[in-house]
Design an enzyme around this catalytic site. Structure first.
Site, PDB file in Angstrom:
ATOM      1  N   GLU A  38      57.187  44.652  51.282  1.00  0.00           N
ATOM      2  CA  GLU A  38      55.801  44.180  51.323  1.00  0.00           C
ATOM      3  C   GLU A  38      55.576  43.407  52.622  1.00  0.00           C
ATOM      4  O   GLU A  38      56.346  42.493  52.948  1.00  0.00           O
ATOM      5  CB  GLU A  38      55.492  43.296  50.108  1.00  0.00           C
ATOM      6  CG  GLU A  38      54.211  42.505  50.191  1.00  0.00           C
ATOM      7  CD  GLU A  38      52.964  43.352  50.419  1.00  0.00           C
ATOM      8  OE1 GLU A  38      52.073  42.908  51.150  1.00  0.00           O
ATOM      9  OE2 GLU A  38      52.892  44.485  49.880  1.00  0.00           O
ATOM     10  N   SER A  44      51.450  41.527  43.732  1.00  0.00           N
ATOM     11  CA  SER A  44      50.789  41.660  42.426  1.00  0.00           C
ATOM     12  C   SER A  44      49.608  40.703  42.275  1.00  0.00           C
ATOM     13  O   SER A  44      49.547  39.889  41.353  1.00  0.00           O
ATOM     14  CB  SER A  44      51.804  41.417  41.303  1.00  0.00           C
ATOM     15  OG  SER A  44      52.859  42.340  41.377  1.00  0.00           O
ATOM     16  N   CYS A  48      40.259  41.934  44.113  1.00  0.00           N
ATOM     17  CA  CYS A  48      38.878  41.896  43.619  1.00  0.00           C
ATOM     18  C   CYS A  48      38.406  40.463  43.385  1.00  0.00           C
ATOM     19  O   CYS A  48      37.200  40.211  43.332  1.00  0.00           O
ATOM     20  CB  CYS A  48      38.763  42.681  42.319  1.00  0.00           C
ATOM     21  SG  CYS A  48      39.205  44.421  42.452  1.00  0.00           S
ATOM     22  N   VAL A  85      57.312  48.438  56.720  1.00  0.00           N
ATOM     23  CA  VAL A  85      57.937  49.744  56.924  1.00  0.00           C
ATOM     24  C   VAL A  85      57.234  50.439  58.086  1.00  0.00           C
ATOM     25  O   VAL A  85      56.011  50.565  58.110  1.00  0.00           O
ATOM     26  CB  VAL A  85      57.866  50.597  55.646  1.00  0.00           C
ATOM     27  CG1 VAL A  85      58.351  52.020  55.921  1.00  0.00           C
ATOM     28  CG2 VAL A  85      58.701  49.950  54.544  1.00  0.00           C
ATOM     29  N   ASN A 313      46.887  50.122  38.875  1.00  0.00           N
ATOM     30  CA  ASN A 313      47.840  49.728  37.840  1.00  0.00           C
ATOM     31  C   ASN A 313      48.232  50.907  36.963  1.00  0.00           C
ATOM     32  O   ASN A 313      49.402  51.049  36.569  1.00  0.00           O
ATOM     33  CB  ASN A 313      47.258  48.591  36.995  1.00  0.00           C
ATOM     34  CG  ASN A 313      47.407  47.239  37.673  1.00  0.00           C
ATOM     35  OD1 ASN A 313      48.481  46.663  37.694  1.00  0.00           O
ATOM     36  ND2 ASN A 313      46.326  46.751  38.260  1.00  0.00           N
ATOM     37  N   TYR A 434      24.678  47.277  16.706  1.00  0.00           N
ATOM     38  CA  TYR A 434      23.355  46.659  16.880  1.00  0.00           C
ATOM     39  C   TYR A 434      23.261  45.344  16.120  1.00  0.00           C
ATOM     40  O   TYR A 434      23.656  45.241  14.959  1.00  0.00           O
ATOM     41  CB  TYR A 434      22.238  47.582  16.383  1.00  0.00           C
ATOM     42  CG  TYR A 434      20.955  46.807  16.102  1.00  0.00           C
ATOM     43  CD1 TYR A 434      20.214  46.262  17.157  1.00  0.00           C
ATOM     44  CD2 TYR A 434      20.531  46.561  14.800  1.00  0.00           C
ATOM     45  CE1 TYR A 434      19.077  45.509  16.903  1.00  0.00           C
ATOM     46  CE2 TYR A 434      19.389  45.805  14.538  1.00  0.00           C
ATOM     47  CZ  TYR A 434      18.661  45.280  15.598  1.00  0.00           C
ATOM     48  OH  TYR A 434      17.536  44.524  15.361  1.00  0.00           O
TER      49      TYR A 434
END
Length: 461
Positions: A38, A44, A48, A85, A313, A434
């Site tokens: 990473e 993780s 958002c 990487v 996910n 309802y």
């Protein structure tokens, strides 16, 4: 005794670490060694949630992290943060990575490879785009850099370039922090993921919040001061919009440079192409998931790039199952998304009018205005629902919803109906819950479907 295999994961966010975690559940360290790379120091996390951190609803980045690097390592995953990487050697089954702190590079072999490199904010090649004070918002590192600029002390005017989900959410966040906010976007209305008539409702809500929106604005350059900081945004009309900070909300693109260089198959939007098990097409021991892939749109039948944490996910779970010797598939999506600006909730699923035309579908539309609760119930708020249906068959093609509290999640009704291939006739017959605090007797989605049924019948063949 069987030799231990090695799984290498490139990318430590939702898809990558979900895949690693699921694979670890199915196979222990004696059977499967897992190495994950990473670039940042976070794993993780919820990208958002960044606008809500910026706007003050969330105290800080730690609240957006679902699982820390230390927690992953405690589960038997060799997670190497701060490591990028640089190259994939598919023939030799190895990856070349660089430690960003020391600069040292090394090769790591693999038996199985997972690419979860995510997406990156679109940064158009414009003069001044890399100036201080110009920010994309995709990672927690991006969010921290933006916060550092906002807390500088001399920042009060913000320009947001683009009016998609991120642009609209960041505009709201900046207003909540007390900044003067201008949103520049190329379309006729904000939220191009909606049809223009529905986007107009979002436009009105933004104006009511004090957000200045400028439609048809083509940004040509970022003007800078003598210290190299952004000071204004210029457009093709010659207008200049003063800015102490510029936020790019143009959207994101798949981060697939490594995959492209390695010759892996990419789709129209540049995302990796996979089979139903999320295995990269034509490569038995390479999987990919998250924001770097294209997925099948179940309504149009085409592949699309839809970067959402929900998908990422699920991709990770499917990949981890396959790597770990189990079986799972990801059949596709219908393109469901929700957002908000102030108290206005925004939702869409399926196709817009433009999407339907592009794939050659003939359709009818219906738009209704209702309330989110029984009209007499205290606090009832207006809600607009637009529905698309195929002209002859009546097959549901798409739904867009804009309204007050309780409006957006109604789109889930349509998402299920789209996934099941239901007609608007069938949607009308759904037995929905309802009570006056939750809905009128006829839920607005059902009212829109009933109107769509009439439109289908009127259109005939």
């Amino acid at each position: 005794m069987a030799a231990t295999e090695r799984l290498v994961v490139v990318g430590g966010d939702a898809a990558g670490m979900s895949a690693a975690s699921q694979a670890r559940r199915l196979k222990g360290p004696a059977e499967l060694e897992i190495v994950a790379f990473e670039r940042s120091h976070f794993t993780s996390y919820s990208a958002c949630g960044i606008p809500y951190w910026i706007g003050g609803a969330v105290a800080g980045p730690d609240e957006l992290i679902a699982r820390t690097p230390e927690e992953h390592r405690a589960r038997g995953i060799d997670l190497r943060t701060g490591t990028e990487v640089l190259e994939l050697d598919l023939a030799g089954q190895r990856v070349r990575a660089r430690d960003l702190e020391s600069g040292s590079e090394s090769w790591t072999g693999y038996d199985r490879l997972v690419l979860a490199t995510g997406a990156r904010p679109v940064r158009p090649r414009l003069p001044g785009i890399d100036a201080q004070g110009v920010h994309g918002v995709q990672s927690l590192d991006d969010g921290q850099r933006l916060m550092d600029t906002l807390e500088r002390g001399d920042v009060r005017r913000a320009v947001v370039v683009g009016a998609g989900y991120i642009g609209v959410e960041m505009a709201e966040a900046l207003v909540l922090r007390g900044f003067e906010v201008t949103v520049l976007h190329r379309g006729a209305q904000p939220m191009a993921t909606l049809d223009p008539d529905m986007g107009g409702l979002v436009h009105s809500a933004m104006n009511a919040m004090g957000i200045r929106t400028v439609a048809g604005a083509e940004v040509t350059k970022i003007l800078t001061d003598e210290e190299g900081r952004a000071r204004a945004v210029a457009t093709a009309t010659g207008e200049e919009y003063p800015a102490d900070v510029v936020v790019l909300g143009i959207g994101v693109e798949p981060r697939t440079g490594l995959a492209r260089a390695a010759g892996l198959p990419l789709g129209e939007s540049g995302g990796l192409l996979t089979d139903l098990a999320m295995r990269v097409r034509g490569h038995e021991n390479v999987w990919a998931g998250g924001d770097c892939v294209e997925v099948l749109d179940l309504v149009s039948g085409r592949t699309r790039h839809i970067p959402l944490g929900t998908h990422a996910n699920k991709h990770g779970q499917v990949i981890g199952s396959g790597v770990g010797g189990g079986y799972a598939t990801f059949p596709g999506v219908v393109g469901t998304a929700v957002s908000k600006v102030c108290d206005l909730e925004i939702a869409r699923t399926g196709l817009r009018e433009r999407d339907a035309r592009e794939v050659g579908l003939r359709f009818v539309t219906s738009t209704i205005r209702s309330t989110n609760t029984a009209g007499y119930y205290p606090g009832a708020a207006e809600m607009t629902v637009k529905m698309l249906a195929e002209q002859r068959s009546g097959r549901l093609l798409g739904v867009q919803i804009v309204g007050g509290a309780g409006s957006a999640k109604r789109v889930d009704i349509a998402a299920v109906a789209l996934t099941a291939g239901m007609t608007v006739d069938q949607v009308v017959s759904l037995d929905l819950g309802y009570a006056p605090p939750f809905s009128p007797v006829w839920d607005p989605v059902l009212v829109a479907a009933r109107k769509a049924v009439a439109a289908v019948r009127s259109a005939g063949v």
